[in-house]
Motif scaffolding. Structure first.
Motif, PDB file in Angstrom:
ATOM      1  N   LEU B  11     -60.005 -11.947 -69.226  1.00  0.00           N
ATOM      2  CA  LEU B  11     -60.609 -13.447 -68.703  1.00  0.00           C
ATOM      3  C   LEU B  11     -62.405 -12.177 -67.562  1.00  0.00           C
ATOM      4  O   LEU B  11     -61.767 -11.336 -66.713  1.00  0.00           O
ATOM      5  CB  LEU B  11     -60.201 -14.169 -66.752  1.00  0.00           C
ATOM      6  N   VAL B  12     -62.982 -13.041 -67.359  1.00  0.00           N
ATOM      7  CA  VAL B  12     -64.284 -12.122 -67.080  1.00  0.00           C
ATOM      8  C   VAL B  12     -64.882 -12.937 -66.066  1.00  0.00           C
ATOM      9  O   VAL B  12     -64.955 -14.773 -66.582  1.00  0.00           O
ATOM     10  CB  VAL B  12     -65.365 -11.543 -68.092  1.00  0.00           C
ATOM     11  N   LYS B  13     -65.103 -12.775 -64.721  1.00  0.00           N
ATOM     12  CA  LYS B  13     -65.442 -14.220 -64.165  1.00  0.00           C
ATOM     13  C   LYS B  13     -66.678 -13.189 -62.861  1.00  0.00           C
ATOM     14  O   LYS B  13     -66.697 -12.142 -62.952  1.00  0.00           O
ATOM     15  CB  LYS B  13     -64.384 -14.689 -62.801  1.00  0.00           C
ATOM     16  N   ARG B  14     -67.106 -14.420 -62.135  1.00  0.00           N
ATOM     17  CA  ARG B  14     -68.428 -13.375 -61.692  1.00  0.00           C
ATOM     18  C   ARG B  14     -67.893 -13.495 -59.827  1.00  0.00           C
ATOM     19  O   ARG B  14     -66.969 -14.299 -59.599  1.00  0.00           O
ATOM     20  CB  ARG B  14     -69.932 -14.345 -61.133  1.00  0.00           C
ATOM     21  N   THR B  15     -68.544 -12.455 -59.004  1.00  0.00           N
ATOM     22  CA  THR B  15     -68.300 -12.084 -57.776  1.00  0.00           C
ATOM     23  C   THR B  15     -68.213 -14.014 -57.232  1.00  0.00           C
ATOM     24  O   THR B  15     -70.137 -14.493 -57.289  1.00  0.00           O
ATOM     25  CB  THR B  15     -69.713 -11.492 -57.290  1.00  0.00           C
ATOM     26  N   GLY B  16     -67.224 -14.367 -56.344  1.00  0.00           N
ATOM     27  CA  GLY B  16     -68.035 -15.505 -55.598  1.00  0.00           C
ATOM     28  C   GLY B  16     -67.146 -16.876 -56.103  1.00  0.00           C
ATOM     29  O   GLY B  16     -66.830 -17.589 -55.178  1.00  0.00           O
ATOM     30  N   GLU B  17     -66.746 -16.781 -57.661  1.00  0.00           N
ATOM     31  CA  GLU B  17     -66.058 -17.599 -57.681  1.00  0.00           C
ATOM     32  C   GLU B  17     -64.473 -17.811 -57.679  1.00  0.00           C
ATOM     33  O   GLU B  17     -64.181 -17.164 -57.235  1.00  0.00           O
ATOM     34  CB  GLU B  17     -66.079 -17.413 -59.483  1.00  0.00           C
ATOM     35  N   LYS B  18     -63.912 -18.716 -58.146  1.00  0.00           N
ATOM     36  CA  LYS B  18     -62.655 -18.921 -57.497  1.00  0.00           C
ATOM     37  C   LYS B  18     -62.152 -19.126 -59.199  1.00  0.00           C
ATOM     38  O   LYS B  18     -62.249 -19.609 -59.847  1.00  0.00           O
ATOM     39  CB  LYS B  18     -62.242 -20.311 -57.330  1.00  0.00           C
ATOM     40  N   VAL B  19     -61.064 -17.743 -58.874  1.00  0.00           N
ATOM     41  CA  VAL B  19     -60.136 -17.775 -59.756  1.00  0.00           C
ATOM     42  C   VAL B  19     -58.867 -18.505 -60.384  1.00  0.00           C
ATOM     43  O   VAL B  19     -58.271 -18.284 -58.602  1.00  0.00           O
ATOM     44  CB  VAL B  19     -60.180 -16.206 -60.315  1.00  0.00           C
ATOM     45  N   PHE B  20     -58.311 -18.835 -61.036  1.00  0.00           N
ATOM     46  CA  PHE B  20     -56.982 -18.982 -61.008  1.00  0.00           C
ATOM     47  C   PHE B  20     -56.808 -18.873 -62.422  1.00  0.00           C
ATOM     48  O   PHE B  20     -56.716 -19.176 -62.743  1.00  0.00           O
ATOM     49  CB  PHE B  20     -56.865 -20.837 -61.584  1.00  0.00           C
ATOM     50  N   LEU B  21     -55.363 -17.673 -61.652  1.00  0.00           N
ATOM     51  CA  LEU B  21     -54.479 -17.023 -63.120  1.00  0.00           C
ATOM     52  C   LEU B  21     -53.003 -18.409 -62.750  1.00  0.00           C
ATOM     53  O   LEU B  21     -52.398 -18.098 -61.599  1.00  0.00           O
ATOM     54  CB  LEU B  21     -53.490 -16.109 -62.824  1.00  0.00           C
ATOM     55  N   GLU B  22     -52.915 -18.476 -64.162  1.00  0.00           N
ATOM     56  CA  GLU B  22     -51.223 -19.591 -64.419  1.00  0.00           C
ATOM     57  C   GLU B  22     -50.189 -18.070 -65.345  1.00  0.00           C
ATOM     58  O   GLU B  22     -50.202 -17.595 -65.889  1.00  0.00           O
ATOM     59  CB  GLU B  22     -51.750 -20.589 -65.080  1.00  0.00           C
ATOM     60  N   CYS B  23     -49.097 -18.921 -64.789  1.00  0.00           N
ATOM     61  CA  CYS B  23     -47.671 -18.859 -65.164  1.00  0.00           C
ATOM     62  C   CYS B  23     -46.812 -19.651 -65.374  1.00  0.00           C
ATOM     63  O   CYS B  23     -46.353 -20.432 -64.532  1.00  0.00           O
ATOM     64  CB  CYS B  23     -47.746 -17.409 -64.430  1.00  0.00           C
ATOM     65  N   VAL B  24     -46.208 -19.815 -66.171  1.00  0.00           N
ATOM     66  CA  VAL B  24     -45.461 -20.312 -66.437  1.00  0.00           C
ATOM     67  C   VAL B  24     -43.985 -19.315 -67.188  1.00  0.00           C
ATOM     68  O   VAL B  24     -43.664 -18.763 -68.086  1.00  0.00           O
ATOM     69  CB  VAL B  24     -45.026 -21.333 -67.431  1.00  0.00           C
ATOM     70  N   ILE B  77     -54.684 -17.710 -57.439  1.00  0.00           N
ATOM     71  CA  ILE B  77     -55.387 -18.422 -55.960  1.00  0.00           C
ATOM     72  C   ILE B  77     -56.548 -17.400 -56.053  1.00  0.00           C
ATOM     73  O   ILE B  77     -55.844 -16.572 -55.472  1.00  0.00           O
ATOM     74  CB  ILE B  77     -56.274 -18.880 -56.015  1.00  0.00           C
ATOM     75  N   LEU B  78     -57.753 -16.823 -57.270  1.00  0.00           N
ATOM     76  CA  LEU B  78     -58.881 -15.393 -55.994  1.00  0.00           C
ATOM     77  C   LEU B  78     -59.469 -16.586 -55.477  1.00  0.00           C
ATOM     78  O   LEU B  78     -60.606 -17.156 -56.183  1.00  0.00           O
ATOM     79  CB  LEU B  78     -59.452 -14.927 -56.944  1.00  0.00           C
ATOM     80  N   GLU B  79     -59.511 -16.956 -54.106  1.00  0.00           N
ATOM     81  CA  GLU B  79     -60.714 -17.903 -53.010  1.00  0.00           C
ATOM     82  C   GLU B  79     -62.034 -17.545 -53.573  1.00  0.00           C
ATOM     83  O   GLU B  79     -63.083 -18.178 -54.082  1.00  0.00           O
ATOM     84  CB  GLU B  79     -60.427 -17.594 -51.740  1.00  0.00           C
ATOM     85  N   SER B  80     -62.447 -16.346 -53.391  1.00  0.00           N
ATOM     86  CA  SER B  80     -63.815 -15.835 -53.329  1.00  0.00           C
ATOM     87  C   SER B  80     -63.917 -14.467 -54.541  1.00  0.00           C
ATOM     88  O   SER B  80     -63.452 -13.438 -53.978  1.00  0.00           O
ATOM     89  CB  SER B  80     -64.363 -15.483 -52.194  1.00  0.00           C
ATOM     90  N   ALA B  81     -63.808 -14.319 -55.582  1.00  0.00           N
ATOM     91  CA  ALA B  81     -63.535 -13.337 -56.483  1.00  0.00           C
ATOM     92  C   ALA B  81     -64.697 -12.747 -55.558  1.00  0.00           C
ATOM     93  O   ALA B  81     -65.615 -12.206 -55.758  1.00  0.00           O
ATOM     94  CB  ALA B  81     -64.050 -13.467 -57.976  1.00  0.00           C
ATOM     95  N   SER B  82     -63.901 -10.985 -55.592  1.00  0.00           N
ATOM     96  CA  SER B  82     -65.051  -9.586 -55.105  1.00  0.00           C
ATOM     97  C   SER B  82     -64.672  -8.705 -57.103  1.00  0.00           C
ATOM     98  O   SER B  82     -63.333  -8.805 -57.166  1.00  0.00           O
ATOM     99  CB  SER B  82     -64.192  -9.108 -53.933  1.00  0.00           C
ATOM    100  N   THR B  83     -65.480  -7.899 -56.834  1.00  0.00           N
ATOM    101  CA  THR B  83     -65.671  -6.780 -57.983  1.00  0.00           C
ATOM    102  C   THR B  83     -64.427  -5.611 -58.059  1.00  0.00           C
ATOM    103  O   THR B  83     -63.587  -5.566 -58.767  1.00  0.00           O
ATOM    104  CB  THR B  83     -66.439  -5.840 -57.940  1.00  0.00           C
ATOM    105  N   ASN B  84     -63.525  -6.119 -56.557  1.00  0.00           N
ATOM    106  CA  ASN B  84     -62.446  -5.261 -56.121  1.00  0.00           C
ATOM    107  C   ASN B  84     -61.038  -6.053 -56.942  1.00  0.00           C
ATOM    108  O   ASN B  84     -60.101  -5.641 -56.239  1.00  0.00           O
ATOM    109  CB  ASN B  84     -61.797  -4.270 -54.595  1.00  0.00           C
ATOM    110  N   GLN B  85     -61.202  -6.908 -56.633  1.00  0.00           N
ATOM    111  CA  GLN B  85     -60.181  -7.693 -57.499  1.00  0.00           C
ATOM    112  C   GLN B  85     -59.700  -7.201 -58.742  1.00  0.00           C
ATOM    113  O   GLN B  85     -59.184  -7.683 -59.611  1.00  0.00           O
ATOM    114  CB  GLN B  85     -60.524  -9.313 -57.471  1.00  0.00           C
ATOM    115  N   THR B  86     -60.776  -6.258 -59.729  1.00  0.00           N
ATOM    116  CA  THR B  86     -61.101  -6.296 -61.140  1.00  0.00           C
ATOM    117  C   THR B  86     -59.657  -5.504 -61.160  1.00  0.00           C
ATOM    118  O   THR B  86     -59.420  -4.124 -60.509  1.00  0.00           O
ATOM    119  CB  THR B  86     -62.191  -5.439 -61.396  1.00  0.00           C
TER     120      THR B  86
END
Lengths: 110, 116
Positions: B11-24, B77-86
């Motif tokens: 998954l590739v996202k931009r800084t500041g985006e809200k990101v959802f990772l799902e697990c089942v 959920i990453l509320e506001s993605a930052s580069t250190n969450q890579t």
């Protein structure tokens, strides 16, 4: 706070040789786990050790637990190339939170 | 066999985006976990859940939240993605019913998340 230390961090060994990976932990752990991870893959459970003196074996791998010394070992017998992977130990203390060691990257050289 | 499925491998996202990772998970496990894995640091627990709508902080919850509306699904959920969450994010589940003491956590294949 539970701390888990593995050594060595990197291990390169020849096929057919024996070696041991060590896992020290800082406080009493309810259970001690060993996992294997291949590059780009998920973690695969190898052993769950519950009590002092526990020993489990699967193929060329044998894990043991000494709760008094706060030490677990993963012994590899007559290594083969297929055992090349990263091995993690992990423990928990009174709840479901696992604390992992940093892993031992094992490379078996033909 | 236990199957823990994560929605994305990469998954590739931009800084500041809200990101959802799902697990089942498909084995009716009570406990579910989210870890991140970084080189030299091993796996670190972000959050875990022991029942629907229940959650507990792990060792590094800052910048993350979770949701468990159904027993089989646990979202990070990453509320506001930052580069250190890579990082590589791994989901796990564990059986805590009868005979649970020798049960391991079962892991999904992981999501490699890049924040640009």
């Amino acid at each position: 706070e539970l701390k888990v230390e593995q050594n060595p961090l990197f291990l390169s060994m020849q096929e057919g040789k024996n070696y041991t990976i060590y896992c020290n932990y800082s406080t009493t752990s309810d259970r001690l786990y060993w996992y294997r991870q291949d590059p780009g893959k998920s973690l695969e459970s190898l052993f769950v050790l519950l009590s002092n003196g526990a020993v489990k074996q699967e193929g060329r791998l044998m894990a043991s637990l000494d709760t008094k010394a706060r030490l677990s070992t993963l012994h590899i017998t007559a290594a083969v190339h297929d055992l090349s992977a990263t091995y993690f130990c992990a423990g928990n203390f009174g709840n479901e939170k696992l604390t992992f060691g940093t892993g031992t990257r094992l490379t078996i050289i033909p | 066999d236990v199957k823990v499925t994560q929605s994305s491998r990469y998954l590739v996202k931009r800084t500041g985006e809200k990101v959802f990772l799902e697990c089942v998970q498909d084995m009716d496990h009570e406990n579910m976990f989210w870890y991140r894995q970084d080189p030299g640091l091993g796996l670190r627990l972000i959050y875990f859940s022991y029942d629907v709508k229940m959650k507990e902080k792990g060792d590094i919850p800052e910048g993350y939240s979770v949701s468990r509306e159904k027993k089989e699904r646990f979202s990070l959920i990453l509320e506001s993605a930052s580069t250190n969450q890579t990082s590589m994010y791994l989901c796990a589940s564990r059986w805590t019913g009868p005979g649970y003491s020798n049960q391991p956590q079962h892991f999904g294949d992981g999501t490699r998340l890049s924040i640009l």
